[in-house]
Design a protein around this motif. Structure first.
Motif, PDB file in Angstrom:
ATOM      1  N   ASP A 248       0.825  -1.210   0.000  1.00 56.56           N
ATOM      2  CA  ASP A 248       0.000   0.000   0.000  1.00 56.56           C
ATOM      3  C   ASP A 248       0.863   1.266   0.000  1.00 56.56           C
ATOM      4  N   ALA A 249       1.957   1.221   0.766  1.00 61.25           N
ATOM      5  CA  ALA A 249       2.840   2.386   0.824  1.00 61.25           C
ATOM      6  C   ALA A 249       3.523   2.642  -0.513  1.00 61.25           C
ATOM      7  N   ALA A 250       3.945   1.576  -1.198  1.00 57.72           N
ATOM      8  CA  ALA A 250       4.614   1.729  -2.485  1.00 57.72           C
ATOM      9  C   ALA A 250       3.681   2.338  -3.522  1.00 57.72           C
ATOM     10  N   LEU A 251       2.435   1.879  -3.541  1.00 56.34           N
ATOM     11  CA  LEU A 251       1.472   2.440  -4.495  1.00 56.34           C
ATOM     12  C   LEU A 251       1.114   3.877  -4.127  1.00 56.34           C
ATOM     13  N   GLY A 252       0.937   4.133  -2.828  1.00 53.13           N
ATOM     14  CA  GLY A 252       0.578   5.480  -2.390  1.00 53.13           C
ATOM     15  C   GLY A 252       1.663   6.507  -2.672  1.00 53.13           C
ATOM     16  N   HIS A 272      -0.927 -13.340  -3.960  1.00 54.43           N
ATOM     17  CA  HIS A 272      -1.626 -12.725  -5.090  1.00 54.43           C
ATOM     18  C   HIS A 272      -2.216 -11.410  -4.593  1.00 54.43           C
ATOM     19  N   VAL A 273      -1.926 -10.322  -5.297  1.00 54.96           N
ATOM     20  CA  VAL A 273      -2.291  -8.975  -4.844  1.00 54.96           C
ATOM     21  C   VAL A 273      -3.341  -8.383  -5.766  1.00 54.96           C
ATOM     22  N   GLU A 274      -4.408  -7.869  -5.173  1.00 50.55           N
ATOM     23  CA  GLU A 274      -5.402  -7.068  -5.897  1.00 50.55           C
ATOM     24  C   GLU A 274      -5.376  -5.680  -5.275  1.00 50.55           C
ATOM     25  N   LEU A 295       6.101  -2.631 -10.295  1.00 45.16           N
ATOM     26  CA  LEU A 295       6.640  -2.169  -9.022  1.00 45.16           C
ATOM     27  C   LEU A 295       6.287  -3.143  -7.907  1.00 45.16           C
ATOM     28  N   LEU A 296       5.057  -3.605  -7.912  1.00 42.64           N
ATOM     29  CA  LEU A 296       4.632  -4.555  -6.884  1.00 42.64           C
ATOM     30  C   LEU A 296       5.323  -5.899  -7.040  1.00 42.64           C
ATOM     31  N   LYS A 302       7.736 -12.731  -2.955  1.00 41.43           N
ATOM     32  CA  LYS A 302       6.475 -13.413  -2.633  1.00 41.43           C
ATOM     33  C   LYS A 302       5.299 -12.865  -3.428  1.00 41.43           C
ATOM     34  N   VAL A 303       5.449 -11.696  -4.050  1.00 39.94           N
ATOM     35  CA  VAL A 303       4.368 -11.162  -4.894  1.00 39.94           C
ATOM     36  C   VAL A 303       4.408 -11.903  -6.219  1.00 39.94           C
ATOM     37  N   GLN A 304       3.649 -12.987  -6.284  1.00 36.27           N
ATOM     38  CA  GLN A 304       3.668 -13.850  -7.470  1.00 36.27           C
ATOM     39  C   GLN A 304       2.880 -13.238  -8.611  1.00 36.27           C
ATOM     40  N   ASP A 305       1.839 -12.479  -8.289  1.00 36.53           N
ATOM     41  CA  ASP A 305       1.000 -11.855  -9.310  1.00 36.53           C
ATOM     42  C   ASP A 305       0.338 -10.645  -8.685  1.00 36.53           C
TER      43      ASP A 305
END
Length: 332
Positions: A248-252, A272-274, A295-296, A302-305
């Motif tokens: 959340d911090a990276a996107l923000g 898996h991240v939405e 970026l994610l 561990k962020v596979q998708d």
């Protein structure tokens, strides 16, 4: 920019950790073969020894589940399994936990009934090299042998479980670290019989059975929670995974993003991240969305998708904890 998803490769550090974990799993199985054989040959009518033997038999399940899960997770996503096969880790964790709960409950009942019936287990003499030897000494010797190696194996596996985010490996390591209590309980039961305390054997067996049941219930709670798509948690199930806040911090922090919030699903080794983002002004273009997604994916192995969805406002129906968190921030 091409989207990537469904990767099964691990970074070099995690790949090395996985290879070491596989070696430790095979070493555990080899040790258990000797332990189960030794305990079976000397257990006689002792309930504590029988409980220890059953505990050693159950100890085969986590390392075998881990080895099977490792092979399955290497498969590429398919039309039938578009998210890949990483959930094999969660399935293996649930299988191990279910076996522990079932056998732990049976053994608690069996040991408790023996205590209520005041059963007096006989421990007689055995002939070793032509000399009569009290069977209890052989039992104590075998239990002493089974006490130390599992503790060392468990301590070796625990940091690997954290590094790999592997709950099957963690369950195996947690059981190994506690195996010394099983050995001590079995020894206490045998010594109690030798001192004429008939109830000591049943009490020791009840202690060992209760330990198995406790491990099973704790692991089943974490395993079922993961399969039910609970929020991503740490490998030991003690709390939310810190990677969620980092996402959340990276996107923000992106210049074109006003607010960002994500829901992260634990797939086994990977997530898996939405992510839902509210743009500062107007809709972002495809390049910005693609870079946000990359970026994610580059944030942590561990962020596979990841899926990045631009929205006018953060949707409470998809982020049910949003209202409570917002209220908490307002109050502070």
């Amino acid at each position: 920019m091409t989207a990537r998803f469904g990767h099964t490769e691990l970074p070099d550090e995690q790949e090395r950790a996985l290879r070491r974990a596989v070696r430790l799993a095979w070493l555990t199985i080899a040790f258990l073969v000797t332990a189960v054989t030794g305990v079976y040959l000397v257990m006689g009518s002792s309930q504590a020894m029988k409980a220890a033997w059953m505990e050693d038999m159950l100890s085969f399940i986590p390392p075998i589940s881990f080895l099977v899960a490792v092979r399955v997770t290497r498969r590429r996503p398919s039309a039938r399994h578009p998210y890949g096969y990483h959930r094999a880790v969660a399935v293996g964790h649930l299988v191990a936990a279910t076996a522990l709960v079932a056998m732990g409950a049976f053994m608690v009942w069996d040991s408790g009934s023996g205590l209520v019936k005041a059963e007096h287990p006989p421990v007689g003499l055995m002939e070793v090299a032509g000399q009569p030897v009290w069977s209890g000494w052989l039992m104590i010797g075998v239990m002493a042998y089974t006490a130390v190696p599992p503790v060392l194996l468990g301590r070796a596996k625990m940091p690997l479980a954290e590094k790999l985010h592997d709950r099957v490996l963690y369950a195996d390591a947690d059981m190994n670290k506690a195996d010394w209590m099983t050995a001590v309980g079995g020894i206490a039961g045998v010594v109690g019989i030798g001192l004429g305390l008939w109830w000591a054997d049943a009490v020791a067996a009840l202690f060992i059975s209760g330990s198995i049941l406790r491990d099973g219930v704790r692991n089943m709670r974490v395993a079922v929670s993961a399969i039910m798509d609970a929020r991503a948690e740490t490998y030991d199930g003690e709390g939310p995974h810190p990677l969620v806040r980092r996402i959340d911090a990276a996107l923000g922090a992106l210049p074109w993003v006003d607010k960002a919030r994500s829901r992260v699903r634990d797939e086994g080794h990977v997530f898996h991240v939405e992510a839902f983002v509210v743009p500062v002004d107007g809709a972002p273009d495809l390049t910005e969305l693609s870079r946000a997604r990359e970026l994610l994916c580059d944030l942590d192995w561990k962020v596979q998708d990841a899926v990045v969805v631009p929205v006018e406002e953060l949707p409470e129906e998809f982020l049910p904890g949003l209202r409570e968190e917002t209220a908490g921030h307002d109050a502070s």
